[in-house]
Scaffold this active site. Sequence first.
Site, PDB file in Angstrom:
ATOM      1  N   MET A 211       0.844  -1.204   0.000  1.00  0.00           N
ATOM      2  CA  MET A 211       0.000   0.000   0.000  1.00  0.00           C
ATOM      3  C   MET A 211       0.877   1.250   0.000  1.00  0.00           C
ATOM      4  O   MET A 211       0.426   2.343   0.336  1.00  0.00           O
ATOM      5  CB  MET A 211      -0.936   0.001   1.212  1.00  0.00           C
ATOM      6  CG  MET A 211      -1.917  -1.168   1.173  1.00  0.00           C
ATOM      7  SD  MET A 211      -3.423  -0.852   2.073  1.00  0.00           S
ATOM      8  CE  MET A 211      -2.797  -0.597   3.718  1.00  0.00           C
TER       9      MET A 211
ATOM     10  N   LEU B 171       6.703   3.102   1.403  1.00  0.00           N
ATOM     11  CA  LEU B 171       7.618   1.956   1.492  1.00  0.00           C
ATOM     12  C   LEU B 171       8.747   2.191   2.500  1.00  0.00           C
ATOM     13  O   LEU B 171       9.260   3.293   2.620  1.00  0.00           O
ATOM     14  CB  LEU B 171       8.211   1.654   0.110  1.00  0.00           C
ATOM     15  CG  LEU B 171       7.201   1.332  -0.993  1.00  0.00           C
ATOM     16  CD1 LEU B 171       7.918   0.995  -2.302  1.00  0.00           C
ATOM     17  CD2 LEU B 171       6.276   0.189  -0.596  1.00  0.00           C
ATOM     18  N   HIS B 172       9.085   1.128   3.228  1.00  0.00           N
ATOM     19  CA  HIS B 172      10.174   1.177   4.197  1.00  0.00           C
ATOM     20  C   HIS B 172      11.030  -0.077   4.028  1.00  0.00           C
ATOM     21  O   HIS B 172      10.802  -0.878   3.097  1.00  0.00           O
ATOM     22  CB  HIS B 172       9.621   1.309   5.617  1.00  0.00           C
ATOM     23  CG  HIS B 172       8.546   0.314   5.959  1.00  0.00           C
ATOM     24  ND1 HIS B 172       8.772  -1.049   5.999  1.00  0.00           N
ATOM     25  CD2 HIS B 172       7.213   0.478   6.239  1.00  0.00           C
ATOM     26  CE1 HIS B 172       7.663  -1.678   6.316  1.00  0.00           C
ATOM     27  NE2 HIS B 172       6.683  -0.788   6.460  1.00  0.00           N
TER      28      HIS B 172
ATOM     29  N   HIS C  18       9.254  -3.440   3.439  1.00  0.00           N
ATOM     30  CA  HIS C  18       8.855  -3.668   2.042  1.00  0.00           C
ATOM     31  C   HIS C  18      10.086  -4.004   1.186  1.00  0.00           C
ATOM     32  O   HIS C  18      10.042  -4.888   0.328  1.00  0.00           O
ATOM     33  CB  HIS C  18       8.189  -2.417   1.460  1.00  0.00           C
ATOM     34  CG  HIS C  18       6.932  -1.997   2.151  1.00  0.00           C
ATOM     35  ND1 HIS C  18       6.841  -0.851   2.900  1.00  0.00           N
ATOM     36  CD2 HIS C  18       5.695  -2.559   2.202  1.00  0.00           C
ATOM     37  CE1 HIS C  18       5.616  -0.724   3.372  1.00  0.00           C
ATOM     38  NE2 HIS C  18       4.896  -1.748   2.978  1.00  0.00           N
TER      39      HIS C  18
ATOM     40  N   GLN D  18     -10.493  -2.555   1.955  1.00  0.00           N
ATOM     41  CA  GLN D  18     -10.005  -3.285   3.135  1.00  0.00           C
ATOM     42  C   GLN D  18      -9.970  -2.405   4.375  1.00  0.00           C
ATOM     43  O   GLN D  18      -9.575  -2.846   5.451  1.00  0.00           O
ATOM     44  CB  GLN D  18      -8.645  -3.925   2.876  1.00  0.00           C
ATOM     45  CG  GLN D  18      -7.466  -2.965   2.822  1.00  0.00           C
ATOM     46  CD  GLN D  18      -6.194  -3.663   2.413  1.00  0.00           C
ATOM     47  OE1 GLN D  18      -6.075  -4.169   1.296  1.00  0.00           O
ATOM     48  NE2 GLN D  18      -5.211  -3.725   3.303  1.00  0.00           N
TER      49      GLN D  18
ATOM     50  N   ASP E 272       2.328  -9.461   8.750  1.00  0.00           N
ATOM     51  CA  ASP E 272       0.863  -9.605   8.713  1.00  0.00           C
ATOM     52  C   ASP E 272       0.546 -11.099   8.650  1.00  0.00           C
ATOM     53  O   ASP E 272       0.136 -11.624   7.612  1.00  0.00           O
ATOM     54  CB  ASP E 272       0.298  -8.850   7.519  1.00  0.00           C
ATOM     55  CG  ASP E 272       0.581  -7.368   7.625  1.00  0.00           C
ATOM     56  OD1 ASP E 272      -0.153  -6.674   8.334  1.00  0.00           O
ATOM     57  OD2 ASP E 272       1.562  -6.901   7.022  1.00  0.00           O
TER      58      ASP E 272
END
Length: 297
Positions: free
Chosen positions: A29, A32-33, A36, A60, A169
Amino acid sequence: MLKTKIADIRKEVLQWKKEGLSVGLVPTMGALHQGHLSLIKQSLKKCDRTVVSVFVNPIQFGPAEDLDKYPRTLEADLELCKNAGVDIVFAPSQNEMYENTPHPNPPPQGGREQSRLSNDFFTYVIPPFFYTDKLCGKSRPGHFDGVCTVVMKLFNIVQPDYAFFGQKDAQQLVIIRKMVQDLNIPIEIVSCPIVRDENGLALSSRNQYLSEEGRKQALVLNKILTNIRACYNKGIQDVKALGETAFAFLNEHHELEYLEFVDKNTLENKTKADDDTLVLIAVKTDNVRLIDNCFMK
Ligand code: AMP
Protein backbone atom coordinates in the site's frame (compact mmCIF):
# COMPACT_ATOMS: atom_id res chain seq x y z
CA MET A 1 8.96 2.07 -14.77
CA LEU A 2 5.67 3.51 -13.45
CA LYS A 3 2.50 2.02 -14.86
CA THR A 4 -0.98 3.09 -13.85
CA LYS A 5 -3.12 1.26 -16.40
CA ILE A 6 -4.05 -2.42 -16.26
CA ALA A 7 -3.78 -2.77 -20.04
CA ASP A 8 -0.21 -1.39 -20.01
CA ILE A 9 1.12 -3.71 -17.36
CA ARG A 10 -0.55 -6.70 -18.98
CA LYS A 11 1.22 -5.90 -22.26
CA GLU A 12 4.60 -5.69 -20.57
CA VAL A 13 4.16 -8.90 -18.57
CA LEU A 14 2.94 -10.75 -21.66
CA GLN A 15 6.17 -9.80 -23.41
CA TRP A 16 8.23 -11.08 -20.46
CA LYS A 17 6.33 -14.35 -20.51
CA LYS A 18 6.98 -14.73 -24.24
CA GLU A 19 10.67 -14.39 -23.42
CA GLY A 20 10.34 -17.12 -20.80
CA LEU A 21 11.13 -14.80 -17.88
CA SER A 22 9.79 -15.44 -14.35
CA VAL A 23 7.78 -12.70 -12.69
CA GLY A 24 7.59 -11.74 -8.99
CA LEU A 25 4.88 -9.52 -7.49
CA VAL A 26 5.23 -7.56 -4.26
CA PRO A 27 1.83 -6.13 -3.30
CA THR A 28 2.00 -3.03 -1.04
CA MET A 29 0.00 0.00 0.00
CA GLY A 30 3.04 2.24 -0.47
CA ALA A 31 4.85 4.44 2.08
CA LEU A 32 7.62 1.96 1.49
CA HIS A 33 10.17 1.18 4.20
CA GLN A 34 12.92 -1.38 4.82
CA GLY A 35 10.29 -4.07 5.53
CA HIS A 36 8.86 -3.67 2.04
CA LEU A 37 12.38 -3.46 0.64
CA SER A 38 13.22 -6.87 2.11
CA LEU A 39 10.30 -8.38 0.14
CA ILE A 40 11.44 -6.56 -2.99
CA LYS A 41 14.99 -7.88 -2.55
CA GLN A 42 13.74 -11.44 -2.22
CA SER A 43 11.75 -11.06 -5.41
CA LEU A 44 14.70 -9.53 -7.29
CA LYS A 45 16.83 -12.47 -6.18
CA LYS A 46 14.32 -15.17 -7.07
CA CYS A 47 12.68 -13.79 -10.22
CA ASP A 48 13.83 -12.42 -13.56
CA ARG A 49 11.40 -9.50 -13.33
CA THR A 50 9.82 -7.79 -10.32
CA VAL A 51 6.60 -5.80 -10.13
CA VAL A 52 5.79 -3.77 -7.00
CA SER A 53 2.17 -2.70 -6.70
CA VAL A 54 1.34 0.43 -4.73
CA PHE A 55 -2.36 0.74 -4.05
CA VAL A 56 -4.16 1.94 -0.94
CA ASN A 57 -7.09 -0.43 -1.19
CA PRO A 58 -10.25 1.30 0.03
CA ILE A 59 -12.32 -1.87 0.46
CA GLN A 60 -10.00 -3.28 3.14
CA PHE A 61 -10.48 -0.22 5.36
CA GLY A 62 -13.49 -0.07 7.66
CA PRO A 63 -15.70 3.03 7.49
CA ALA A 64 -14.08 4.44 10.66
CA GLU A 65 -10.49 3.54 9.74
CA ASP A 66 -7.56 5.66 8.52
CA LEU A 67 -8.09 5.47 4.72
CA ASP A 68 -7.92 9.24 4.19
CA LYS A 69 -4.92 9.84 6.39
CA TYR A 70 -3.01 6.71 5.32
CA PRO A 71 0.46 7.93 4.19
CA ARG A 72 0.84 8.32 0.43
CA THR A 73 4.42 8.91 -0.77
CA LEU A 74 4.50 7.77 -4.39
CA GLU A 75 7.53 9.88 -5.42
CA ALA A 76 9.69 8.44 -2.64
CA ASP A 77 8.32 4.94 -3.30
CA LEU A 78 9.32 5.21 -6.97
CA GLU A 79 12.80 6.36 -5.99
CA LEU A 80 13.24 3.44 -3.58
CA CYS A 81 12.05 0.96 -6.21
CA LYS A 82 14.22 2.44 -8.94
CA ASN A 83 17.33 2.29 -6.75
CA ALA A 84 16.54 -1.31 -5.79
CA GLY A 85 16.23 -2.38 -9.44
CA VAL A 86 12.47 -3.00 -9.62
CA ASP A 87 11.21 -3.37 -13.20
CA ILE A 88 7.70 -1.96 -12.82
CA VAL A 89 5.82 -0.08 -10.12
CA PHE A 90 2.11 -0.60 -10.72
CA ALA A 91 0.23 2.25 -9.04
CA PRO A 92 -3.32 2.30 -10.39
CA SER A 93 -5.91 4.88 -9.39
CA GLN A 94 -8.96 3.80 -7.43
CA ASN A 95 -10.93 4.40 -10.59
CA GLU A 96 -8.71 2.03 -12.59
CA MET A 97 -9.15 -0.74 -10.00
CA TYR A 98 -12.81 -0.38 -9.04
CA GLU A 99 -14.83 2.14 -10.96
CA ASN A 100 -14.08 1.29 -14.58
CA THR A 101 -16.99 -1.09 -14.69
CA PRO A 102 -20.43 -0.66 -16.19
CA HIS A 103 -22.27 -0.75 -12.88
CA PRO A 104 -22.94 2.50 -11.06
CA ASN A 105 -21.46 1.93 -7.60
CA PRO A 106 -17.82 1.35 -6.73
CA PRO A 107 -17.48 -1.11 -3.85
CA PRO A 108 -17.51 0.71 -0.51
CA GLN A 109 -14.99 0.77 2.35
CA GLY A 110 -15.42 -2.19 4.67
CA GLY A 111 -15.62 -4.87 2.00
CA ARG A 112 -18.67 -7.07 1.65
CA GLU A 113 -19.94 -6.27 5.15
CA GLN A 114 -20.66 -2.74 4.03
CA SER A 115 -21.62 -3.82 0.52
CA ARG A 116 -24.60 -5.70 1.83
CA LEU A 117 -25.78 -2.51 3.46
CA SER A 118 -25.20 -0.29 0.46
CA ASN A 119 -26.36 -2.91 -2.04
CA ASP A 120 -23.56 -2.54 -4.55
CA PHE A 121 -22.79 -4.82 -7.47
CA PHE A 122 -19.32 -6.11 -6.95
CA THR A 123 -17.82 -9.61 -6.79
CA TYR A 124 -15.76 -10.35 -3.68
CA VAL A 125 -13.39 -13.09 -2.66
CA ILE A 126 -14.57 -14.10 0.82
CA PRO A 127 -12.13 -16.20 2.84
CA PRO A 128 -13.63 -18.65 5.38
CA PHE A 129 -15.00 -17.20 8.61
CA PHE A 130 -12.92 -19.63 10.64
CA TYR A 131 -9.85 -17.65 9.54
CA THR A 132 -11.34 -14.17 9.60
CA ASP A 133 -13.55 -13.88 12.66
CA LYS A 134 -10.57 -13.89 15.04
CA LEU A 135 -7.43 -11.84 15.70
CA CYS A 136 -7.45 -8.71 13.48
CA GLY A 137 -10.67 -9.79 11.78
CA LYS A 138 -12.60 -9.37 15.01
CA SER A 139 -12.06 -5.63 15.20
CA ARG A 140 -11.89 -5.18 11.41
CA PRO A 141 -14.98 -6.88 9.94
CA GLY A 142 -14.70 -7.18 6.16
CA HIS A 143 -10.98 -6.38 6.18
CA PHE A 144 -9.83 -9.74 4.84
CA ASP A 145 -12.60 -9.79 2.23
CA GLY A 146 -11.10 -6.55 0.95
CA VAL A 147 -7.56 -7.92 1.13
CA CYS A 148 -8.35 -11.19 -0.69
CA THR A 149 -10.37 -9.38 -3.32
CA VAL A 150 -7.63 -6.89 -4.17
CA VAL A 151 -4.88 -9.54 -4.03
CA MET A 152 -6.90 -11.74 -6.39
CA LYS A 153 -7.33 -8.78 -8.74
CA LEU A 154 -3.60 -8.04 -8.62
CA PHE A 155 -2.81 -11.72 -9.25
CA ASN A 156 -5.07 -11.69 -12.29
CA ILE A 157 -3.71 -8.40 -13.59
CA VAL A 158 -0.01 -9.20 -13.17
CA GLN A 159 -0.13 -13.02 -13.38
CA PRO A 160 3.11 -13.48 -11.47
CA ASP A 161 4.87 -16.79 -10.85
CA TYR A 162 5.71 -15.75 -7.28
CA ALA A 163 4.11 -13.30 -4.84
CA PHE A 164 5.91 -12.02 -1.74
CA PHE A 165 4.19 -11.28 1.58
CA GLY A 166 5.53 -10.28 4.99
CA GLN A 167 5.26 -12.44 8.10
CA LYS A 168 4.49 -9.11 9.81
CA ASP A 169 0.86 -9.61 8.71
CA ALA A 170 0.74 -13.24 9.80
CA GLN A 171 -3.03 -13.70 9.64
CA GLN A 172 -3.10 -12.16 6.16
CA LEU A 173 -0.38 -14.54 5.01
CA VAL A 174 -2.25 -17.64 6.26
CA ILE A 175 -5.46 -16.41 4.60
CA ILE A 176 -3.72 -15.69 1.27
CA ARG A 177 -2.16 -19.16 1.31
CA LYS A 178 -5.59 -20.64 2.00
CA MET A 179 -7.12 -18.68 -0.90
CA VAL A 180 -4.34 -19.82 -3.25
CA GLN A 181 -4.83 -23.43 -2.20
CA ASP A 182 -8.64 -23.41 -2.25
CA LEU A 183 -8.91 -21.62 -5.60
CA ASN A 184 -5.98 -23.44 -7.29
CA ILE A 185 -4.18 -20.21 -8.09
CA PRO A 186 -0.95 -21.09 -9.93
CA ILE A 187 1.26 -18.72 -7.94
CA GLU A 188 3.86 -19.60 -5.29
CA ILE A 189 3.49 -17.55 -2.12
CA VAL A 190 6.79 -16.61 -0.51
CA SER A 191 6.77 -15.43 3.10
CA CYS A 192 9.42 -12.99 4.28
CA PRO A 193 10.56 -12.46 7.90
CA ILE A 194 9.62 -9.41 9.96
CA VAL A 195 12.02 -6.47 9.65
CA ARG A 196 12.46 -4.46 12.88
CA ASP A 197 14.18 -1.22 13.81
CA GLU A 198 17.24 -1.19 16.07
CA ASN A 199 14.96 -1.23 19.16
CA GLY A 200 12.91 -4.20 18.01
CA LEU A 201 9.84 -2.32 16.78
CA ALA A 202 8.39 -4.06 13.71
CA LEU A 203 8.50 -1.61 10.81
CA SER A 204 5.10 -0.42 9.64
CA SER A 205 3.82 2.47 7.56
CA ARG A 206 1.60 3.30 10.53
CA ASN A 207 4.65 3.89 12.80
CA GLN A 208 4.72 7.38 11.23
CA TYR A 209 1.67 8.23 13.33
CA LEU A 210 3.61 7.60 16.59
CA SER A 211 4.98 10.43 18.75
CA GLU A 212 8.45 10.06 20.27
CA GLU A 213 6.89 8.79 23.51
CA GLY A 214 4.55 6.55 21.49
CA ARG A 215 7.54 4.91 19.79
CA LYS A 216 8.91 3.98 23.21
CA GLN A 217 5.56 2.60 24.36
CA ALA A 218 5.26 0.66 21.11
CA LEU A 219 8.24 -1.50 22.04
CA VAL A 220 5.93 -3.37 24.41
CA LEU A 221 4.73 -5.69 21.63
CA ASN A 222 8.14 -7.13 20.88
CA LYS A 223 9.06 -7.22 24.58
CA ILE A 224 5.99 -9.31 25.38
CA LEU A 225 6.62 -11.69 22.49
CA THR A 226 10.31 -12.09 23.28
CA ASN A 227 9.50 -12.83 26.91
CA ILE A 228 6.83 -15.39 25.98
CA ARG A 229 9.28 -17.17 23.73
CA ALA A 230 11.90 -17.20 26.50
CA CYS A 231 9.34 -18.67 28.93
CA TYR A 232 8.37 -21.33 26.38
CA ASN A 233 12.02 -22.22 25.90
CA LYS A 234 12.31 -22.65 29.66
CA GLY A 235 9.54 -25.23 29.47
CA ILE A 236 6.27 -23.33 30.10
CA GLN A 237 3.67 -24.58 27.63
CA ASP A 238 0.40 -23.63 29.27
CA VAL A 239 -1.01 -20.83 27.11
CA LYS A 240 -2.85 -19.19 30.00
CA ALA A 241 0.36 -18.98 32.03
CA LEU A 242 2.32 -17.70 29.03
CA GLY A 243 -0.35 -15.08 28.32
CA GLU A 244 -0.30 -13.82 31.89
CA THR A 245 3.38 -12.94 31.62
CA ALA A 246 2.31 -10.03 29.36
CA PHE A 247 0.75 -8.04 32.20
CA ALA A 248 4.16 -7.20 33.68
CA PHE A 249 4.90 -5.16 30.52
CA LEU A 250 1.60 -3.36 30.00
CA ASN A 251 0.85 0.07 31.52
CA GLU A 252 -1.84 2.75 31.26
CA HIS A 253 -0.54 3.80 27.81
CA HIS A 254 -1.40 0.41 26.32
CA GLU A 255 -4.73 -0.96 25.25
CA LEU A 256 -4.32 -4.69 24.63
CA GLU A 257 -6.64 -5.78 21.80
CA TYR A 258 -5.56 -9.39 21.69
CA LEU A 259 -2.77 -11.77 22.60
CA GLU A 260 -3.42 -15.18 21.10
CA PHE A 261 -1.72 -18.51 20.59
CA VAL A 262 -2.70 -20.31 17.41
CA ASP A 263 -1.50 -23.01 15.05
CA LYS A 264 0.77 -21.33 12.49
CA ASN A 265 -0.94 -23.00 9.51
CA THR A 266 -4.60 -23.21 10.49
CA LEU A 267 -5.01 -20.37 13.06
CA GLU A 268 -6.68 -22.86 15.42
CA ASN A 269 -6.45 -21.74 19.04
CA LYS A 270 -4.01 -23.61 21.25
CA THR A 271 -4.28 -24.37 24.93
CA LYS A 272 -0.80 -25.87 25.06
CA ALA A 273 1.99 -24.18 23.10
CA ASP A 274 4.29 -26.23 20.86
CA ASP A 275 6.87 -25.55 18.17
CA ASP A 276 4.11 -24.92 15.58
CA THR A 277 2.52 -22.21 17.69
CA LEU A 278 2.29 -18.66 16.46
CA VAL A 279 1.80 -15.91 19.03
CA LEU A 280 0.07 -12.77 17.79
CA ILE A 281 -0.48 -9.49 19.57
CA ALA A 282 -2.33 -6.24 18.81
CA VAL A 283 -1.96 -3.19 21.04
CA LYS A 284 -3.24 0.33 20.70
CA THR A 285 -0.86 2.97 22.01
CA ASP A 286 -0.69 6.69 21.29
CA ASN A 287 -3.91 6.17 19.29
CA VAL A 288 -2.12 3.87 16.85
CA ARG A 289 -3.10 0.23 16.45
CA LEU A 290 0.03 -1.93 16.15
CA ILE A 291 0.42 -5.66 15.47
CA ASP A 292 3.30 -8.07 15.85
CA ASN A 293 3.86 -11.82 16.11
CA CYS A 294 6.47 -14.52 16.53
CA PHE A 295 6.85 -18.25 16.16
CA MET A 296 7.65 -20.29 19.24
CA LYS A 297 10.48 -21.89 17.30
P1 AMP B 1 1.47 -2.96 3.45
O1 AMP B 1 2.01 -1.91 2.56
O2 AMP B 1 1.44 -2.57 4.89
O3 AMP B 1 0.18 -3.55 2.96
O4 AMP B 1 2.52 -4.15 3.39
C1 AMP B 1 2.87 -4.74 2.17
C2 AMP B 1 3.63 -6.01 2.43
O5 AMP B 1 4.81 -5.70 3.18
C3 AMP B 1 2.83 -7.00 3.27
O6 AMP B 1 3.06 -8.32 2.76
C4 AMP B 1 3.42 -6.84 4.64
O7 AMP B 1 3.32 -8.00 5.44
C5 AMP B 1 4.87 -6.53 4.31
N1 AMP B 1 5.51 -5.84 5.43
C6 AMP B 1 5.09 -4.70 6.04
N2 AMP B 1 5.89 -4.40 7.08
C7 AMP B 1 6.83 -5.38 7.14
C8 AMP B 1 7.94 -5.64 8.00
N3 AMP B 1 8.24 -4.86 9.02
N4 AMP B 1 8.68 -6.75 7.76
C9 AMP B 1 8.37 -7.58 6.72
N5 AMP B 1 7.36 -7.38 5.87
C10 AMP B 1 6.59 -6.30 6.07
